[in-house]
Design an enzyme around this catalytic site. Structure first.
Site, PDB file in Angstrom:
ATOM      1  N   LYS A 110     -17.813 -62.230 -19.248  1.00 50.83           N
ATOM      2  CA  LYS A 110     -16.847 -63.422 -19.173  1.00 50.83           C
ATOM      3  C   LYS A 110     -17.241 -64.390 -20.185  1.00 50.83           C
ATOM      4  CE  LYS A 110     -13.999 -65.842 -16.343  1.00 50.83           C
ATOM      5  NZ  LYS A 110     -13.204 -65.810 -17.910  1.00 50.83           N
ATOM      6  N   LYS A 132     -25.650 -68.548 -17.830  1.00 49.91           N
ATOM      7  CA  LYS A 132     -24.994 -69.382 -17.253  1.00 49.91           C
ATOM      8  C   LYS A 132     -24.690 -68.700 -16.197  1.00 49.91           C
ATOM      9  CE  LYS A 132     -22.493 -72.470 -19.433  1.00 49.91           C
ATOM     10  NZ  LYS A 132     -21.363 -73.179 -20.218  1.00 49.91           N
ATOM     11  N   LYS A 144     -18.276 -63.663 -25.409  1.00 48.60           N
ATOM     12  CA  LYS A 144     -17.692 -64.705 -25.806  1.00 48.60           C
ATOM     13  C   LYS A 144     -16.788 -64.057 -27.174  1.00 48.60           C
ATOM     14  CE  LYS A 144     -17.600 -69.142 -26.011  1.00 48.60           C
ATOM     15  NZ  LYS A 144     -17.765 -70.179 -24.618  1.00 48.60           N
ATOM     16  N   THR A 164     -14.855 -78.886 -15.969  1.00 47.74           N
ATOM     17  CA  THR A 164     -16.272 -79.143 -16.402  1.00 47.74           C
ATOM     18  C   THR A 164     -16.774 -80.519 -15.966  1.00 47.74           C
ATOM     19  OG1 THR A 164     -15.691 -77.537 -18.433  1.00 47.74           O
ATOM     20  CG2 THR A 164     -17.379 -79.285 -18.458  1.00 47.74           C
ATOM     21  N   ASN A 217     -12.094 -84.338 -23.322  1.00 50.10           N
ATOM     22  CA  ASN A 217     -11.757 -83.790 -21.973  1.00 50.10           C
ATOM     23  C   ASN A 217     -12.939 -83.845 -20.932  1.00 50.10           C
ATOM     24  OD1 ASN A 217     -11.375 -81.856 -19.779  1.00 50.10           O
ATOM     25  ND2 ASN A 217     -10.288 -80.151 -21.113  1.00 50.10           N
TER      26      ASN A 217
END
Ligand code: NAD
Length: 403
Positions: free
Chosen positions: A63, A87, A99, A183, A209
């Site tokens: 992921k 993570k 990734k 986030t 963001n």
């Protein structure tokens, strides 16, 4: 030659390896990659290097996002896939680390070329992607629209529907309601739990963001956001800024510096303000050995990836600064991705209340584990987070007979 990220990562791991029961052999397994896929993508006669890298899948399918940026390289994608393993394990998610990236400046592409490039990416890597293999998501310069094109291309090639092969999709293609501000929301939930005092003062470095949304959430719930900064400079008001008006200025003028009702300061001054909380939401290596001693904040929230260098870490730790590390502080995005994937895998559509509760539970349970570990072993929150993550990862590795 060993690259910097690997040297730093080794040092961070070695600080807790003995507590986790990891020897040299176990540490080495973290620096080999399960699969490194590379392709050259051709769009209208131009060729772009692209990667999908699966670092580790002991805990589940890979992921991690796909980044479009001119500086993307195999080494960078490896580093980011490694961080995703750490993570995902920390957050207790059933995912390994992966990734992707394309070395491209999206500002040079037309919308049509962007779509062609995104479809070409899936064409090149579809065999290694899938809801139970490796699941991409957006990262820098990729968004929900691109995820929608990628899903469409994948399903066209595979001749079946499989929405769980990608997350961060448009809502109508079975995306998830919480995604856009996830986030910031994750960081906000953690700060709220750590600091009950709502009038606490805050400085936010980076107003995109992540930074803008967390500033809005903190302002809305009564925190006093006294300083914010972006790439053009920073602004300050000791009584607290009107963050809604500042965000409006940023949207219209492109920078917070155009906001007229506050004192203009430099970003260096912003980072050394005498505040309770400093939120780092801009770039990597923002606090270094050079400026760490100027930091007066009592808490640091790392919304950016890797904003504090190793030597700065040591200085801040000695000064008693409580630092919420990136692998926990900015994990809100992947936690929402997990909830999106669960909906896709099961066919369930959860209501907002259920999603919000589940999201908060995952963030706060992990914070609880990290705090408890830090107290028990007298570790910084970063080292405690690595401890929790590596313990789970190596338990899975042992259960599989891999180590
Ligand atoms: P963004 O591009 O939306 O915002 C970045 C902000 O930082 C902008 O306001 C920009 O002006 C500012 N900035 C750039 N250079 C600066 C400098 N030298 N000094 C001060 N400010 C500067 O990006 P974002 O999505 O908000 O991401 C910010 C950081 O958070 C990145 O490190 C990213 O990897 C990390 N992150 C973001 C997410 C997410 O979901 N957005 C998830 C995980 C990690």
């Amino acid at each position: 030659m060993r690259h910097d990220w690997e040297r730093d990562a080794r040092e961070r791991i070695e600080k807790v390896a003995h507590l986790v029961g990891m020897g040299r052999k176990e540490i080495e397994t973290l620096f080999s990659f399960k699969r490194v896929s590379h392709a050259k993508l051709e769009v209208n006669g131009k060729v772009y290097d692209a990667w999908r890298i699966l670092h580790n899948d002991w805990l589940g399918p890979g992921k991690g996002g796909i980044r479009y940026h001119p500086s993307v390289s195999e080494n960078e994608v490896k580093m980011l896939s490694f961080l995703m393993t750490i993570k995902n394990s920390l957050m207790g998610l059933p995912f390994g680390g992966a990734k992707g990236g394309v070395q491209v400046d999206v500002k040079q592409l037309s919308r049509q070329e962007l779509e062609k490039l995104s479809r070409a990416y899936v064409h090149a890597f579809h065999e290694v992607l899938g809801q139970d293999k490796d699941i991409p998501a957006p990262d820098m310069y990729t968004d929900a629209e691109i995820m929608g094109w990628m899903l469409d291309e994948f399903e066209k090639i595979e001749q079946r529907h499989e929405p769980g092969m990608i997350t961060g999709k448009p809502l109508v293609l079975q995306g998830c309601k919480l995604r856009e501000k996830a986030t910031a929301k994750g960081g906000f939930v953690l700060l709220n739990e750590l600091i009950g005092r709502k009038e606490a003062s805050v400085a936010v470095h980076g107003f995109g963001n992540a930074g803008k949304n967390v500033a809005l959430m903190l302002h809305d719930s009564g925190f006093r956001v006294v300083g914010v900064g972006d790439s053009k400079g920073a602004i300050y008001d000791s009584n607290g800024l009107d963050i809604i008006a500042v965000a409006d200025t940023k949207d219209k003028a492109g920078t917070v510096v155009s906001y007229g009702k506050a004192e203009k300061i430099s970003n260096d001054q912003l980072l050394s303000l005498d505040v309770d909380i400093l939120v780092l939401a801009a770039l990597e290596n923002t606090i270094t050995g050079e400026n760490a001693r100027n930091v007066k904040a009592k808490y640091i929230l790392e919304l950016a990836n890797n904003p504090v260098t190793l030597d700065a870490d040591n200085i801040l730790n000695e000064a008693g600064v409580v630092l919420v590390p990136d692998i926990l502080a900015n994990a809100g995005g992947v936690v929402v991705s997990y909830l999106e994937w669960v909906q896709n895998e099961t066919g369930n559509i959860f209501d907002s209340r259920f999603l919000e509760d589940k999201f908060k539970n995952i963030m706060l349970n992990t914070l609880g584990h990290v705090l408890e570990t830090a107290r028990k072993y007298d570790l910084s929150l970063r080292n405690a987070a690595y401890f929790v993550s590596l313990s789970r990862l190596f338990e899975a590795g042992r259960a599989r007979g891999k180590i």
